[in-house]
Design a protein around this motif. Structure first.
Motif, PDB file in Angstrom:
ATOM      1  N   LEU A 145       0.968   8.788  40.211  1.00 31.22           N
ATOM      2  CA  LEU A 145       1.462   7.640  39.443  1.00 31.22           C
ATOM      3  C   LEU A 145       1.521   6.361  40.269  1.00 31.22           C
ATOM      4  CD1 LEU A 145       4.364   9.286  37.394  1.00 31.22           C
ATOM      5  CD2 LEU A 145       2.074   8.696  36.599  1.00 31.22           C
TER       6      LEU A 145
ATOM      7  N   LEU B 140       0.725   1.165  37.141  1.00 28.79           N
ATOM      8  CA  LEU B 140       1.706   1.228  36.051  1.00 28.79           C
ATOM      9  C   LEU B 140       2.684   0.059  36.117  1.00 28.79           C
ATOM     10  CD1 LEU B 140       2.557   5.050  35.897  1.00 28.79           C
ATOM     11  CD2 LEU B 140       1.314   3.721  34.195  1.00 28.79           C
TER      12      LEU B 140
ATOM     13  N   TYR C 262      -4.367   7.153  34.219  1.00 29.24           N
ATOM     14  CA  TYR C 262      -3.149   7.933  34.464  1.00 29.24           C
ATOM     15  C   TYR C 262      -3.010   9.124  33.529  1.00 29.24           C
ATOM     16  CZ  TYR C 262      -1.655   4.253  37.650  1.00 29.24           C
ATOM     17  OH  TYR C 262      -1.584   3.380  38.707  1.00 29.24           O
TER      18      TYR C 262
END
Length: 463
Positions: free
Chosen positions: A325, A338, A379
Motif C-alpha cells: 500500500l 494512495l 492497488y
C-alpha cells in the motif's frame, strides 16, 4: 477405572490416597489437553483468518475487474420515452444532440388467401433467402399453407411464418416476418416447381399489399428499413433500433421519432460511484486489518492473548500488504500513491479517507483514479493477487493448518497411550494399597487379640 471399596478392613482411605496420587500422575495428560486446546484455538483462528483474506480477495478482484467502478459516468436522456441511453464502457463526458428520423423495422410478406389452410397447393420445394448471406432450400412434408409454415419455421432461416385468417371466405394467408430489422434483411422466395409459383417473391421488384385489391401472389405488408438518426448533425444509419456504436461507450435505444424536438444525451462524471469504490477498497482492507489485529492482540489489563498472538505468519500478512500500500503505482499520471487521493494508513494499521482530498483528485485527475486501482500494478490488483497466494492450496495458511492438524493427531495418540498407562498405574496403586489395607487389618486384628489375651491374663493373676 475399577470401582474399589478399599479401606474397609483397616480404615485406610485407599480411594483418597489413590486419587491424590493419580492427580500427580495425570499432570502430563493435563498438559497435553491444554496443548490440544491451544492448537485447536489456533486452528480455528487460522480458519477465521483465511475467511477474512478470502473476503479481501473477492472484494479486490471485483474492484480490479470493474470497468466503471473507478471511472464511471452517468448517461441520461432528456426524453427516455423517445430515446433511451446507457453506458456500456469507457466514455467521455459531454452532451449529444440526437434526432431520430426513421425507426428500423422488419420486412413482412403475405401470400394470397385460400379457403382451407390444410389443402394441398402444389408440390416441390421453395428456395428461401434472407438478407445477403442466408439461402436455403425448404421442402414441406405437406404443401398446404400449414405445411409450408411448419417447414419454414423448422428451417430456422431467420424468418418466422404464421397463418393468419382475415375473416373472409378465402381469408387464410401465410405471413412471413424477418427476425431481424434492417433494409438488408429482405426475404426472397423462389418456387422450384410451377405449382408453388404463387409464393415467389423478389425484393428487387417489391409488390405492395393492397387490401382493396389483394395481389394474386406474395406481397409486402411492411418494408425492411434501417434506423436513421443524426448525432450532432452527423447522419447515422443502423440496421437496428438498438444502436451501440454510434457514440463510443453509449448504447442508444430508439423508441419513437423525435419529430421537431431533438433529444439531448448527457454524459457526466459520476463522482459518487468512484467514492463508493474507494470506500469499498478501504472497508475491505480494514476488515482484514481488524481481523488480524484481534487474532494477534494482547490485552495487558486482562492478560488475555489472541489465538495467534506472536504468530509470525499472521503478522507477516499485514506487514506485506501494508508494504504494497505504500509503493507507488507507475503509469497513473499525476496520481501515484494512495495518499494522493486522500487514503492514509492510521496508527492502528487501518486506512482512512480524507473526503476533501479525494474530491480534489476526482476533479483534477478523474481518469487517473482508475489506473491507480485497476492497472496491472494497481492497488486492487496487487492485493487481489497477494490474497490469492495466501489462501491458495499450499499457501501460508494451508501450511500452518496442515502442521496443526498433524500436531493434533500426534497429541491424540499420546493421550490414548497415556490413558492406557494411567489405568495400569491406578490399578497397580489400588493393588498395592489394597494389600497394605489388608496387612494393616490383619495387624489390627492381631493387636486386638493380644490385648484381649493380656487383659485376661492380668485378671487371672489378680484372683
Amino acid at each position: 477405572m475399577a470401582i474399589s471399596a478399599g479401606g474397609i478392613g483397616s480404615g485406610l482411605d485407599v480411594n483418597s490416597i489413590v486419587s491424590q496420587l493419580m492427580l500427580a500422575e495425570q499432570r502430563p495428560l493435563n498438559l497435553l489437553q491444554s496443548q490440544e486446546q491451544s492448537f485447536r484455538s489456533r486452528l480455528s483462528a487460522y480458519g477465521t483468518l483465511k475467511s477474512a483474506v478470502s473476503s479481501l480477495e473477492t472484494a479486490m478482484k471485483s474492484l480490479a475487474g470493474s470497468t466503471t467502478g473507478f471511472s464511471s459516468h452517468t448517461v441520461s436522456s432528456s426524453n427516455s420515452t423517445i430515446l433511451g441511453a446507457s453506458s456500456t464502457g469507457k466514455v467521455a463526458a459531454g452532451t449529444y444532440t440526437i434526432q431520430v428520423t426513421q425507426l428500423a423495422q422488419q420486412q413482412k410478406l403475405t401470400s394470397a388467401g385460400v379457403a382451407d389452410p390444410a389443402a394441398s397447393l402444389g408440390s416441390g420445394s421453395l428456395r428461401l433467402a434472407v438478407g445477403p448471406e442466408l439461402d436455403i432450400e425448404v421442402t414441406p412434408k405437406e404443401h398446404s399453407l400449414l405445411g409450408i409454415r411448419d417447414a419454414i419455421n423448422a428451417a430456422k432461416a431467420g424468418v418466422t411464418a404464421t397463418v393468419v385468417n382475415d375473416g373472409s371466405a378465402n381469408g387464410n394467408r401465410l405471413v412471413l416476418t424477418a427476425n431481424q430489422t434492417g433494409a438488408a434483411n429482405t426475404i426472397r422466395l423462389t418456387a422450384n416447381d410451377p405449382s408453388l409459383a404463387q409464393f415467389n417473391y423478389d425484393p428487387a421488384n417489391p409488390v405492395a399489399y393492397d387490401a382493396a385489391n389483394p395481389p394474386a401472389g406474395m406481397s409486402q405488408l411492411q418494408e425492411a428499413r434501417d434506423a436513421k438518426l443524426t448525432v450532432d448533425g452527423l447522419a447515422v444509419t443502423k440496421p437496428s433500433n438498438q444502436v451501440g456504436d454510434a457514440i463510443q461507450g453509449i448504447s442508444l435505444k430508439l423508441n419513437e421519432l423525435t419529430k421537431d424536438t431533438p433529444v439531448t444525451v448527457t454524459v457526466a462524471r459520476d463522482a459518487g460511484t468512484i467514492k463508493n469504490s474507494v470506500a469499498s477498497f478501504v472497508k475491505a482492507y480494514n476488515a482484514l486489518n481488524q481481523s488480524v489485529s484481534s487474532l494477534t492482540a494482547y490485552n495487558p489489563n486482562s492478560k488475555a492473548a489472541g489465538a495467534l498472538q506472536g504468530d509470525s505468519a499472521a503478522n507477516a500478512i499485514l506487514t506485506r500488504m501494508r508494504a504494497e500500500l505504500t509503493k507507488a503505482v507507475e503509469g497513473a499520471g499525476a496520481l501515484r500513491t494512495l495518499s494522493d487521493i486522500g487514503v492514509a494508513i492510521q496508527k492502528d494499521g487501518s486506512l482512512k479517507v480524507d473526503d476533501a482530498k479525494l474530491q480534489t483528485a476526482i476533479d483534477k485527475n478523474f481518469d487517473s483514479i482508475a489506473t491507480l486501482f485497476t492497472a496491472e500494478d494497481g492497488y486492487a490488483t496487487r492485493l487481489a493477487a497477494m490474497a490469492g497466494d495466501i489462501v491458495a492450496d499450499k499457501g501460508v495458511i494451508d501450511s500452518r493448518t496442515e502442521g496443526l492438524d498433524e500436531s493434533l493427531k500426534h497429541i491424540a495418540k499420546r493421550k490414548d497411550d497415556m490413558s492406557v498407562r494411567l489405568e495400569a498405574i491406578e490399578e497397580r496403586y489400588r493393588k498395592q494399597f489394597g494389600a497394605l489395607d489388608a496387612a494393616l487389618a490383619s495387624m489390627q486384628n492381631t493387636s486386638a487379640y493380644l490385648t484381649q489375651q493380656l487383659a485376661a491374663l492380668s485378671a487371672n493373676n489378680q484372683q
